[in-house]
Design a protein around this motif. Structure first.
Motif, PDB file in Angstrom:
ATOM      1  N   GLY A 164       0.813  -1.214   0.000  1.00  0.00           N
ATOM      2  CA  GLY A 164       0.000   0.000   0.000  1.00  0.00           C
ATOM      3  C   GLY A 164       0.845   1.261   0.000  1.00  0.00           C
ATOM      4  O   GLY A 164       2.065   1.224  -0.040  1.00  0.00           O
ATOM      5  N   GLY A 165       0.183   2.377   0.044  1.00  0.00           N
ATOM      6  CA  GLY A 165       0.870   3.665   0.036  1.00  0.00           C
ATOM      7  C   GLY A 165      -0.128   4.796  -0.011  1.00  0.00           C
ATOM      8  O   GLY A 165      -1.343   4.580  -0.007  1.00  0.00           O
ATOM      9  N   ILE A 166       0.383   5.995  -0.043  1.00  0.00           N
ATOM     10  CA  ILE A 166      -0.467   7.184  -0.082  1.00  0.00           C
ATOM     11  C   ILE A 166      -0.618   7.648  -1.527  1.00  0.00           C
ATOM     12  O   ILE A 166       0.356   7.720  -2.264  1.00  0.00           O
ATOM     13  N   TRP A 167      -1.833   7.953  -1.923  1.00  0.00           N
ATOM     14  CA  TRP A 167      -2.093   8.460  -3.264  1.00  0.00           C
ATOM     15  C   TRP A 167      -2.749   9.828  -3.110  1.00  0.00           C
ATOM     16  O   TRP A 167      -3.954   9.938  -2.914  1.00  0.00           O
ATOM     17  N   PRO A 168      -1.950  10.903  -3.169  1.00  0.00           N
ATOM     18  CA  PRO A 168      -2.505  12.245  -2.946  1.00  0.00           C
ATOM     19  C   PRO A 168      -3.596  12.582  -3.953  1.00  0.00           C
ATOM     20  O   PRO A 168      -3.496  12.272  -5.141  1.00  0.00           O
ATOM     21  N   ASN A 169      -4.662  13.193  -3.446  1.00  0.00           N
ATOM     22  CA  ASN A 169      -5.768  13.663  -4.276  1.00  0.00           C
ATOM     23  C   ASN A 169      -6.350  12.558  -5.141  1.00  0.00           C
ATOM     24  O   ASN A 169      -6.762  12.774  -6.278  1.00  0.00           O
ATOM     25  N   ALA A 170      -6.390  11.351  -4.588  1.00  0.00           N
ATOM     26  CA  ALA A 170      -6.908  10.229  -5.365  1.00  0.00           C
ATOM     27  C   ALA A 170      -8.385  10.419  -5.682  1.00  0.00           C
ATOM     28  O   ALA A 170      -9.193  10.708  -4.816  1.00  0.00           O
ATOM     29  N   PHE A 171      -8.702  10.263  -6.955  1.00  0.00           N
ATOM     30  CA  PHE A 171     -10.078  10.308  -7.445  1.00  0.00           C
ATOM     31  C   PHE A 171     -10.776  11.616  -7.082  1.00  0.00           C
ATOM     32  O   PHE A 171     -11.993  11.659  -6.919  1.00  0.00           O
ATOM     33  N   GLY A 172      -9.987  12.686  -6.945  1.00  0.00           N
ATOM     34  CA  GLY A 172     -10.583  13.978  -6.653  1.00  0.00           C
ATOM     35  C   GLY A 172     -11.134  14.103  -5.251  1.00  0.00           C
ATOM     36  O   GLY A 172     -11.923  14.994  -4.968  1.00  0.00           O
ATOM     37  N   THR A 173     -10.719  13.208  -4.357  1.00  0.00           N
ATOM     38  CA  THR A 173     -11.257  13.235  -3.002  1.00  0.00           C
ATOM     39  C   THR A 173     -10.369  13.997  -2.034  1.00  0.00           C
ATOM     40  O   THR A 173     -10.596  13.986  -0.836  1.00  0.00           O
ATOM     41  N   GLY A 174      -9.341  14.666  -2.548  1.00  0.00           N
ATOM     42  CA  GLY A 174      -8.469  15.452  -1.684  1.00  0.00           C
ATOM     43  C   GLY A 174      -7.284  14.645  -1.191  1.00  0.00           C
ATOM     44  O   GLY A 174      -7.215  13.427  -1.324  1.00  0.00           O
ATOM     45  N   ALA A 175      -6.309  15.353  -0.630  1.00  0.00           N
ATOM     46  CA  ALA A 175      -5.091  14.710  -0.164  1.00  0.00           C
ATOM     47  C   ALA A 175      -5.380  13.791   1.023  1.00  0.00           C
ATOM     48  O   ALA A 175      -6.246  14.065   1.847  1.00  0.00           O
ATOM     49  N   HIS A 176      -4.639  12.688   1.084  1.00  0.00           N
ATOM     50  CA  HIS A 176      -4.800  11.738   2.171  1.00  0.00           C
ATOM     51  C   HIS A 176      -3.463  11.587   2.886  1.00  0.00           C
ATOM     52  O   HIS A 176      -2.431  11.408   2.251  1.00  0.00           O
ATOM     53  N   SER A 177      -3.495  11.653   4.185  1.00  0.00           N
ATOM     54  CA  SER A 177      -2.269  11.528   4.960  1.00  0.00           C
ATOM     55  C   SER A 177      -2.006  10.095   5.387  1.00  0.00           C
ATOM     56  O   SER A 177      -0.911   9.760   5.804  1.00  0.00           O
ATOM     57  N   GLN A 178      -3.032   9.239   5.284  1.00  0.00           N
ATOM     58  CA  GLN A 178      -2.884   7.846   5.685  1.00  0.00           C
ATOM     59  C   GLN A 178      -2.882   6.946   4.449  1.00  0.00           C
ATOM     60  O   GLN A 178      -3.595   7.202   3.482  1.00  0.00           O
ATOM     61  N   PRO A 179      -2.086   5.882   4.467  1.00  0.00           N
ATOM     62  CA  PRO A 179      -1.994   5.005   3.287  1.00  0.00           C
ATOM     63  C   PRO A 179      -3.195   4.071   3.152  1.00  0.00           C
ATOM     64  O   PRO A 179      -3.961   3.871   4.090  1.00  0.00           O
TER      65      PRO A 179
END
Length: 328
Positions: A238-253
């Motif tokens: 796993g990993g972090i995908w910033p702004n994935a699918f237009g849902t905004g930045a994610h700090s957790q993977p």
């Protein structure tokens, strides 16, 4: 009397002696820590290798019982790892899972109220059922070097790319290409996995499809490129995908859910741990230094370099591409 005072005067350390002792201890700790870390990582790597070995054995036992491997995704996009649970001494979790067919295009494993709670965005998990079909952590699916299950924000439900009806079920609403993740409360309860079935590549022709592929029920003995040369499972920590699918930045993977269909080698391997903290949620990868562990079709487990180039990776994943990769 004088002798007694002298004895008392030399009973403790001087400041210089104390500083020297502290410096020596610091040096020893500095020398020992890397060794301790190496031993700890070696133990974690061995445990991870054993996990993948058990997955490989489960796949062989499944084929021995049913005459074929499970598909990389069925009509409802249930993946191989979920189907292998009875052969991993996890029959109770398997029985909780709803495999009842629904209408293609409308009902998928993650849409069953028995397998996953409806997406409300809430962190309160509705009950019953007491245990959802996709719920429950399995130690065998957790790499000790990766993050603890609770550290992941949510899980992947399905990864599908290619042509609808060929690479994914007819009527599948995201047939052209999608990574689907679970919103809460499903993202809380679904079991995590640090391993994924190798689907191969949908773009390079049928020969580059993996031993697991949508609708394909392979036989290990008939893998044209040789089972010992063809990837079956790899780490996907796993990993972090910033702004994935237009849902905004994610700090957790995020990481795969154990019901997921697998992952395509088309996305490649995260080349470093730094990738895992930036933009690597869709990639195969691990938290081991420089390598990730992989299980091959014959059940053997060997490390794979994170910097493995894509043509080589594609050839190792393809079950019948005609490029036989040998190992020294």
């Amino acid at each position: 009397m004088l002798r007694s005072r002298r004895a008392r005067a030399h009973a403790g350390f001087t400041l210089i002696e104390l500083l020297v002792v502290i410096a020596i201890i610091a040096i020893l700790i500095g020398l020992l820590l890397p060794a301790v870390q190496k031993v700890r990582e070696a133990a974690a790597r061995m445990s991870c290798s054993n996990n993948l070995k058990q997955l490989g054995l489960a796949a062989h036992n499944y084929e021995g019982a049913l005459g074929e491997l499970p598909p990389g995704g069925d009509a409802f996009m249930t993946g191989p790892i979920q189907m292998l649970l009875p052969y991993m001494e996890q029959d109770n979790l398997f029985r909780n899972y709803n495999l009842t067919p629904g209408t293609p295009g409308t009902i998928w494993w993650f849409q069953s109220a028995q397998n996953r709670p409806p997406s409300t965005g809430l962190t309160t998990v509705p009950r019953p059922p007491a245990v959802y079909g996709g719920e429950g952590e399995i130690k065998m699916l957790q790499c000790p070097s990766a993050l603890a299950p609770a550290s992941y924000e949510t899980v992947w439900l399905s990864i599908t790319y290619g042509t609808t009806g060929i690479d994914s079920p007819p009527g599948y609403p995201w047939g052209g290409g999608a990574h689907l993740r679970s919103a809460n409360p499903g993202g809380i309860v679904l079991g995590r996995s640090h391993y994924a079935a190798v689907l191969g590549d949908w773009r390079l022709g049928a020969g580059y499809r993996g031993m697991f592929y949508y609708g394909t029920k392979s036989k290990i003995a008939t893998v044209a490129d040789g089972s010992s040369n063809t990837l079956m499972f790899m780490e996907m920590a796993g990993g972090i995908w910033p702004n994935a699918f237009g849902t905004g930045a994610h700090s957790q993977p995020w990481c795969p859910g154990r019901g997921m269909n697998g992952n395509f080698t088309a996305f490649g391997i995260a080349t470093s741990n730094n990738d895992l903290t930036q933009n690597a949620a869709a990639l195969f990868g691990s938290y081991h230094p420089q390598i990730l562990m992989a299980c091959y079709g014959d059940g053997s487990v060997r490390p794979l370099q994170k910097n493995t180039n894509f043509p080589l990776l594609a050839a190792m994943a393809g079950a019948s591409d005609g490029q036989v990769v040998t190992f020294n």
